[in-house]
Design a protein around this motif. Structure first.
Motif, PDB file in Angstrom:
ATOM      1  N   ARG A 165     135.421 -69.161  93.490  1.00  0.00           N
ATOM      2  CA  ARG A 165     136.868 -69.317  93.320  1.00  0.00           C
ATOM      3  C   ARG A 165     137.492 -68.465  94.410  1.00  0.00           C
ATOM      4  O   ARG A 165     137.531 -67.232  94.331  1.00  0.00           O
ATOM      5  N   HIS A 166     137.910 -69.124  95.472  1.00  0.00           N
ATOM      6  CA  HIS A 166     138.459 -68.412  96.622  1.00  0.00           C
ATOM      7  C   HIS A 166     139.750 -67.691  96.255  1.00  0.00           C
ATOM      8  O   HIS A 166     140.411 -68.021  95.274  1.00  0.00           O
ATOM      9  N   SER A 167     140.115 -66.712  97.060  1.00  0.00           N
ATOM     10  CA  SER A 167     141.283 -65.885  96.763  1.00  0.00           C
ATOM     11  C   SER A 167     142.572 -66.703  96.733  1.00  0.00           C
ATOM     12  O   SER A 167     143.540 -66.296  96.096  1.00  0.00           O
ATOM     13  N   ASP A 168     142.594 -67.862  97.376  1.00  0.00           N
ATOM     14  CA  ASP A 168     143.774 -68.727  97.326  1.00  0.00           C
ATOM     15  C   ASP A 168     143.774 -69.642  96.103  1.00  0.00           C
ATOM     16  O   ASP A 168     144.653 -70.483  95.941  1.00  0.00           O
ATOM     17  N   GLY A 169     142.767 -69.487  95.223  1.00  0.00           N
ATOM     18  CA  GLY A 169     142.692 -70.274  94.005  1.00  0.00           C
ATOM     19  C   GLY A 169     141.846 -71.524  94.097  1.00  0.00           C
ATOM     20  O   GLY A 169     141.558 -72.159  93.088  1.00  0.00           O
ATOM     21  N   GLU A 170     141.452 -71.919  95.298  1.00  0.00           N
ATOM     22  CA  GLU A 170     140.622 -73.105  95.486  1.00  0.00           C
ATOM     23  C   GLU A 170     139.227 -72.861  94.923  1.00  0.00           C
ATOM     24  O   GLU A 170     138.699 -71.755  94.993  1.00  0.00           O
ATOM     25  N   TRP A 171     138.632 -73.923  94.375  1.00  0.00           N
ATOM     26  CA  TRP A 171     137.278 -73.869  93.829  1.00  0.00           C
ATOM     27  C   TRP A 171     136.311 -74.522  94.793  1.00  0.00           C
ATOM     28  O   TRP A 171     136.632 -75.508  95.438  1.00  0.00           O
ATOM     29  N   GLN A 172     135.099 -73.991  94.857  1.00  0.00           N
ATOM     30  CA  GLN A 172     134.015 -74.602  95.620  1.00  0.00           C
ATOM     31  C   GLN A 172     132.761 -74.524  94.756  1.00  0.00           C
ATOM     32  O   GLN A 172     132.379 -73.442  94.301  1.00  0.00           O
ATOM     33  N   LEU A 173     132.138 -75.664  94.515  1.00  0.00           N
ATOM     34  CA  LEU A 173     130.932 -75.725  93.701  1.00  0.00           C
ATOM     35  C   LEU A 173     129.811 -76.265  94.568  1.00  0.00           C
ATOM     36  O   LEU A 173     129.986 -77.263  95.264  1.00  0.00           O
ATOM     37  N   ALA A 174     128.681 -75.603  94.540  1.00  0.00           N
ATOM     38  CA  ALA A 174     127.563 -75.996  95.385  1.00  0.00           C
ATOM     39  C   ALA A 174     126.260 -75.943  94.600  1.00  0.00           C
ATOM     40  O   ALA A 174     126.151 -75.239  93.594  1.00  0.00           O
ATOM     41  N   CYS A 175     125.292 -76.671  95.099  1.00  0.00           N
ATOM     42  CA  CYS A 175     124.001 -76.724  94.415  1.00  0.00           C
ATOM     43  C   CYS A 175     123.195 -75.456  94.637  1.00  0.00           C
ATOM     44  O   CYS A 175     122.260 -75.184  93.899  1.00  0.00           O
ATOM     45  N   GLY A 176     123.554 -74.673  95.653  1.00  0.00           N
ATOM     46  CA  GLY A 176     122.845 -73.434  95.912  1.00  0.00           C
ATOM     47  C   GLY A 176     121.680 -73.566  96.869  1.00  0.00           C
ATOM     48  O   GLY A 176     121.056 -72.573  97.223  1.00  0.00           O
ATOM     49  N   GLU A 177     121.401 -74.774  97.299  1.00  0.00           N
ATOM     50  CA  GLU A 177     120.307 -74.993  98.254  1.00  0.00           C
ATOM     51  C   GLU A 177     120.819 -74.786  99.671  1.00  0.00           C
ATOM     52  O   GLU A 177     122.018 -74.802  99.934  1.00  0.00           O
ATOM     53  N   HIS A 178     119.912 -74.597 100.600  1.00  0.00           N
ATOM     54  CA  HIS A 178     120.278 -74.338 101.995  1.00  0.00           C
ATOM     55  C   HIS A 178     119.773 -75.439 102.925  1.00  0.00           C
ATOM     56  O   HIS A 178     119.554 -75.205 104.102  1.00  0.00           O
ATOM     57  N   ASP A 179     119.604 -76.657 102.390  1.00  0.00           N
ATOM     58  CA  ASP A 179     119.038 -77.727 103.199  1.00  0.00           C
ATOM     59  C   ASP A 179     120.088 -78.747 103.639  1.00  0.00           C
ATOM     60  O   ASP A 179     119.774 -79.881 103.935  1.00  0.00           O
ATOM     61  N   HIS A 180     121.339 -78.333 103.725  1.00  0.00           N
ATOM     62  CA  HIS A 180     122.408 -79.240 104.132  1.00  0.00           C
ATOM     63  C   HIS A 180     122.625 -79.139 105.636  1.00  0.00           C
ATOM     64  O   HIS A 180     122.370 -78.095 106.236  1.00  0.00           O
ATOM     65  N   PRO A 181     123.134 -80.205 106.251  1.00  0.00           N
ATOM     66  CA  PRO A 181     123.386 -80.153 107.690  1.00  0.00           C
ATOM     67  C   PRO A 181     124.468 -79.120 108.021  1.00  0.00           C
ATOM     68  O   PRO A 181     125.349 -78.835 107.202  1.00  0.00           O
ATOM     69  N   ALA A 182     124.394 -78.587 109.220  1.00  0.00           N
ATOM     70  CA  ALA A 182     125.318 -77.534 109.644  1.00  0.00           C
ATOM     71  C   ALA A 182     126.772 -77.990 109.606  1.00  0.00           C
ATOM     72  O   ALA A 182     127.671 -77.182 109.382  1.00  0.00           O
ATOM     73  N   CYS A 212     128.101 -79.815 107.366  1.00  0.00           N
ATOM     74  CA  CYS A 212     128.464 -80.086 105.966  1.00  0.00           C
ATOM     75  C   CYS A 212     128.764 -81.566 105.751  1.00  0.00           C
ATOM     76  O   CYS A 212     129.535 -81.936 104.868  1.00  0.00           O
ATOM     77  N   GLY A 213     128.146 -82.425 106.552  1.00  0.00           N
ATOM     78  CA  GLY A 213     128.409 -83.853 106.507  1.00  0.00           C
ATOM     79  C   GLY A 213     128.027 -84.529 105.208  1.00  0.00           C
ATOM     80  O   GLY A 213     128.482 -85.636 104.942  1.00  0.00           O
ATOM     81  N   ASP A 214     127.207 -83.896 104.397  1.00  0.00           N
ATOM     82  CA  ASP A 214     126.829 -84.531 103.137  1.00  0.00           C
ATOM     83  C   ASP A 214     127.590 -83.967 101.934  1.00  0.00           C
ATOM     84  O   ASP A 214     127.291 -84.298 100.802  1.00  0.00           O
ATOM     85  N   PHE A 215     128.603 -83.141 102.169  1.00  0.00           N
ATOM     86  CA  PHE A 215     129.430 -82.631 101.075  1.00  0.00           C
ATOM     87  C   PHE A 215     130.367 -83.730 100.613  1.00  0.00           C
ATOM     88  O   PHE A 215     130.798 -84.568 101.397  1.00  0.00           O
ATOM     89  N   GLU A 216     130.715 -83.727  99.328  1.00  0.00           N
ATOM     90  CA  GLU A 216     131.625 -84.715  98.776  1.00  0.00           C
ATOM     91  C   GLU A 216     132.643 -84.033  97.881  1.00  0.00           C
ATOM     92  O   GLU A 216     132.358 -83.026  97.255  1.00  0.00           O
ATOM     93  N   VAL A 217     133.824 -84.615  97.825  1.00  0.00           N
ATOM     94  CA  VAL A 217     134.849 -84.168  96.894  1.00  0.00           C
ATOM     95  C   VAL A 217     134.687 -85.001  95.627  1.00  0.00           C
ATOM     96  O   VAL A 217     134.619 -86.225  95.686  1.00  0.00           O
ATOM     97  N   VAL A 218     134.593 -84.321  94.492  1.00  0.00           N
ATOM     98  CA  VAL A 218     134.456 -85.009  93.208  1.00  0.00           C
ATOM     99  C   VAL A 218     135.387 -84.359  92.186  1.00  0.00           C
ATOM    100  O   VAL A 218     135.780 -83.201  92.337  1.00  0.00           O
ATOM    101  N   GLY A 219     135.702 -85.102  91.161  1.00  0.00           N
ATOM    102  CA  GLY A 219     136.531 -84.564  90.085  1.00  0.00           C
ATOM    103  C   GLY A 219     135.730 -83.591  89.240  1.00  0.00           C
ATOM    104  O   GLY A 219     134.555 -83.832  88.926  1.00  0.00           O
ATOM    105  N   LEU A 220     136.355 -82.514  88.853  1.00  0.00           N
ATOM    106  CA  LEU A 220     135.670 -81.491  88.077  1.00  0.00           C
ATOM    107  C   LEU A 220     135.147 -82.043  86.750  1.00  0.00           C
ATOM    108  O   LEU A 220     134.077 -81.661  86.296  1.00  0.00           O
TER     109      LEU A 220
END
Length: 69
Positions: free
Chosen positions: A6-23, A25-33
């Motif tokens: 939960r960033h200081s501006d209030g934005e949320w970021q949820l991640a799987c915790g793995e480190h195998d994503h492209p530099a 971030c091309g495989d990130f997606e926006v989804v509804g909570l």
């Protein structure tokens, strides 16, 4: 999800915790909570996460700490 920020501006970021994503971030997606909480009900436990904090799912529980973004 194993890492929630939960960033200081209030934005949320949820991640799987793995480190195998492209530099780029091309495989990130926006989804509804609600789609995530339907699949992973333990996310409701951190709905009160304060801005500037992160939570990490470790050994069956959420641990929280300040996040310096």
């Amino acid at each position: 999800m194993t890492l929630v920020v939960r960033h200081s501006d209030g934005e949320w970021q949820l991640a799987c915790g793995e480190h195998d994503h492209p530099a780029d971030c091309g495989d990130f997606e926006v989804v509804g909570l609600n789609h995530l909480t339907d699949r992973q009900q333990n996310l409701a436990q951190i709905g009160d996460l304060e801005p500037g904090w992160l939570a990490e799912w470790e050994q069956g529980e959420w641990t929280r700490c300040r996040h310096d973004d």
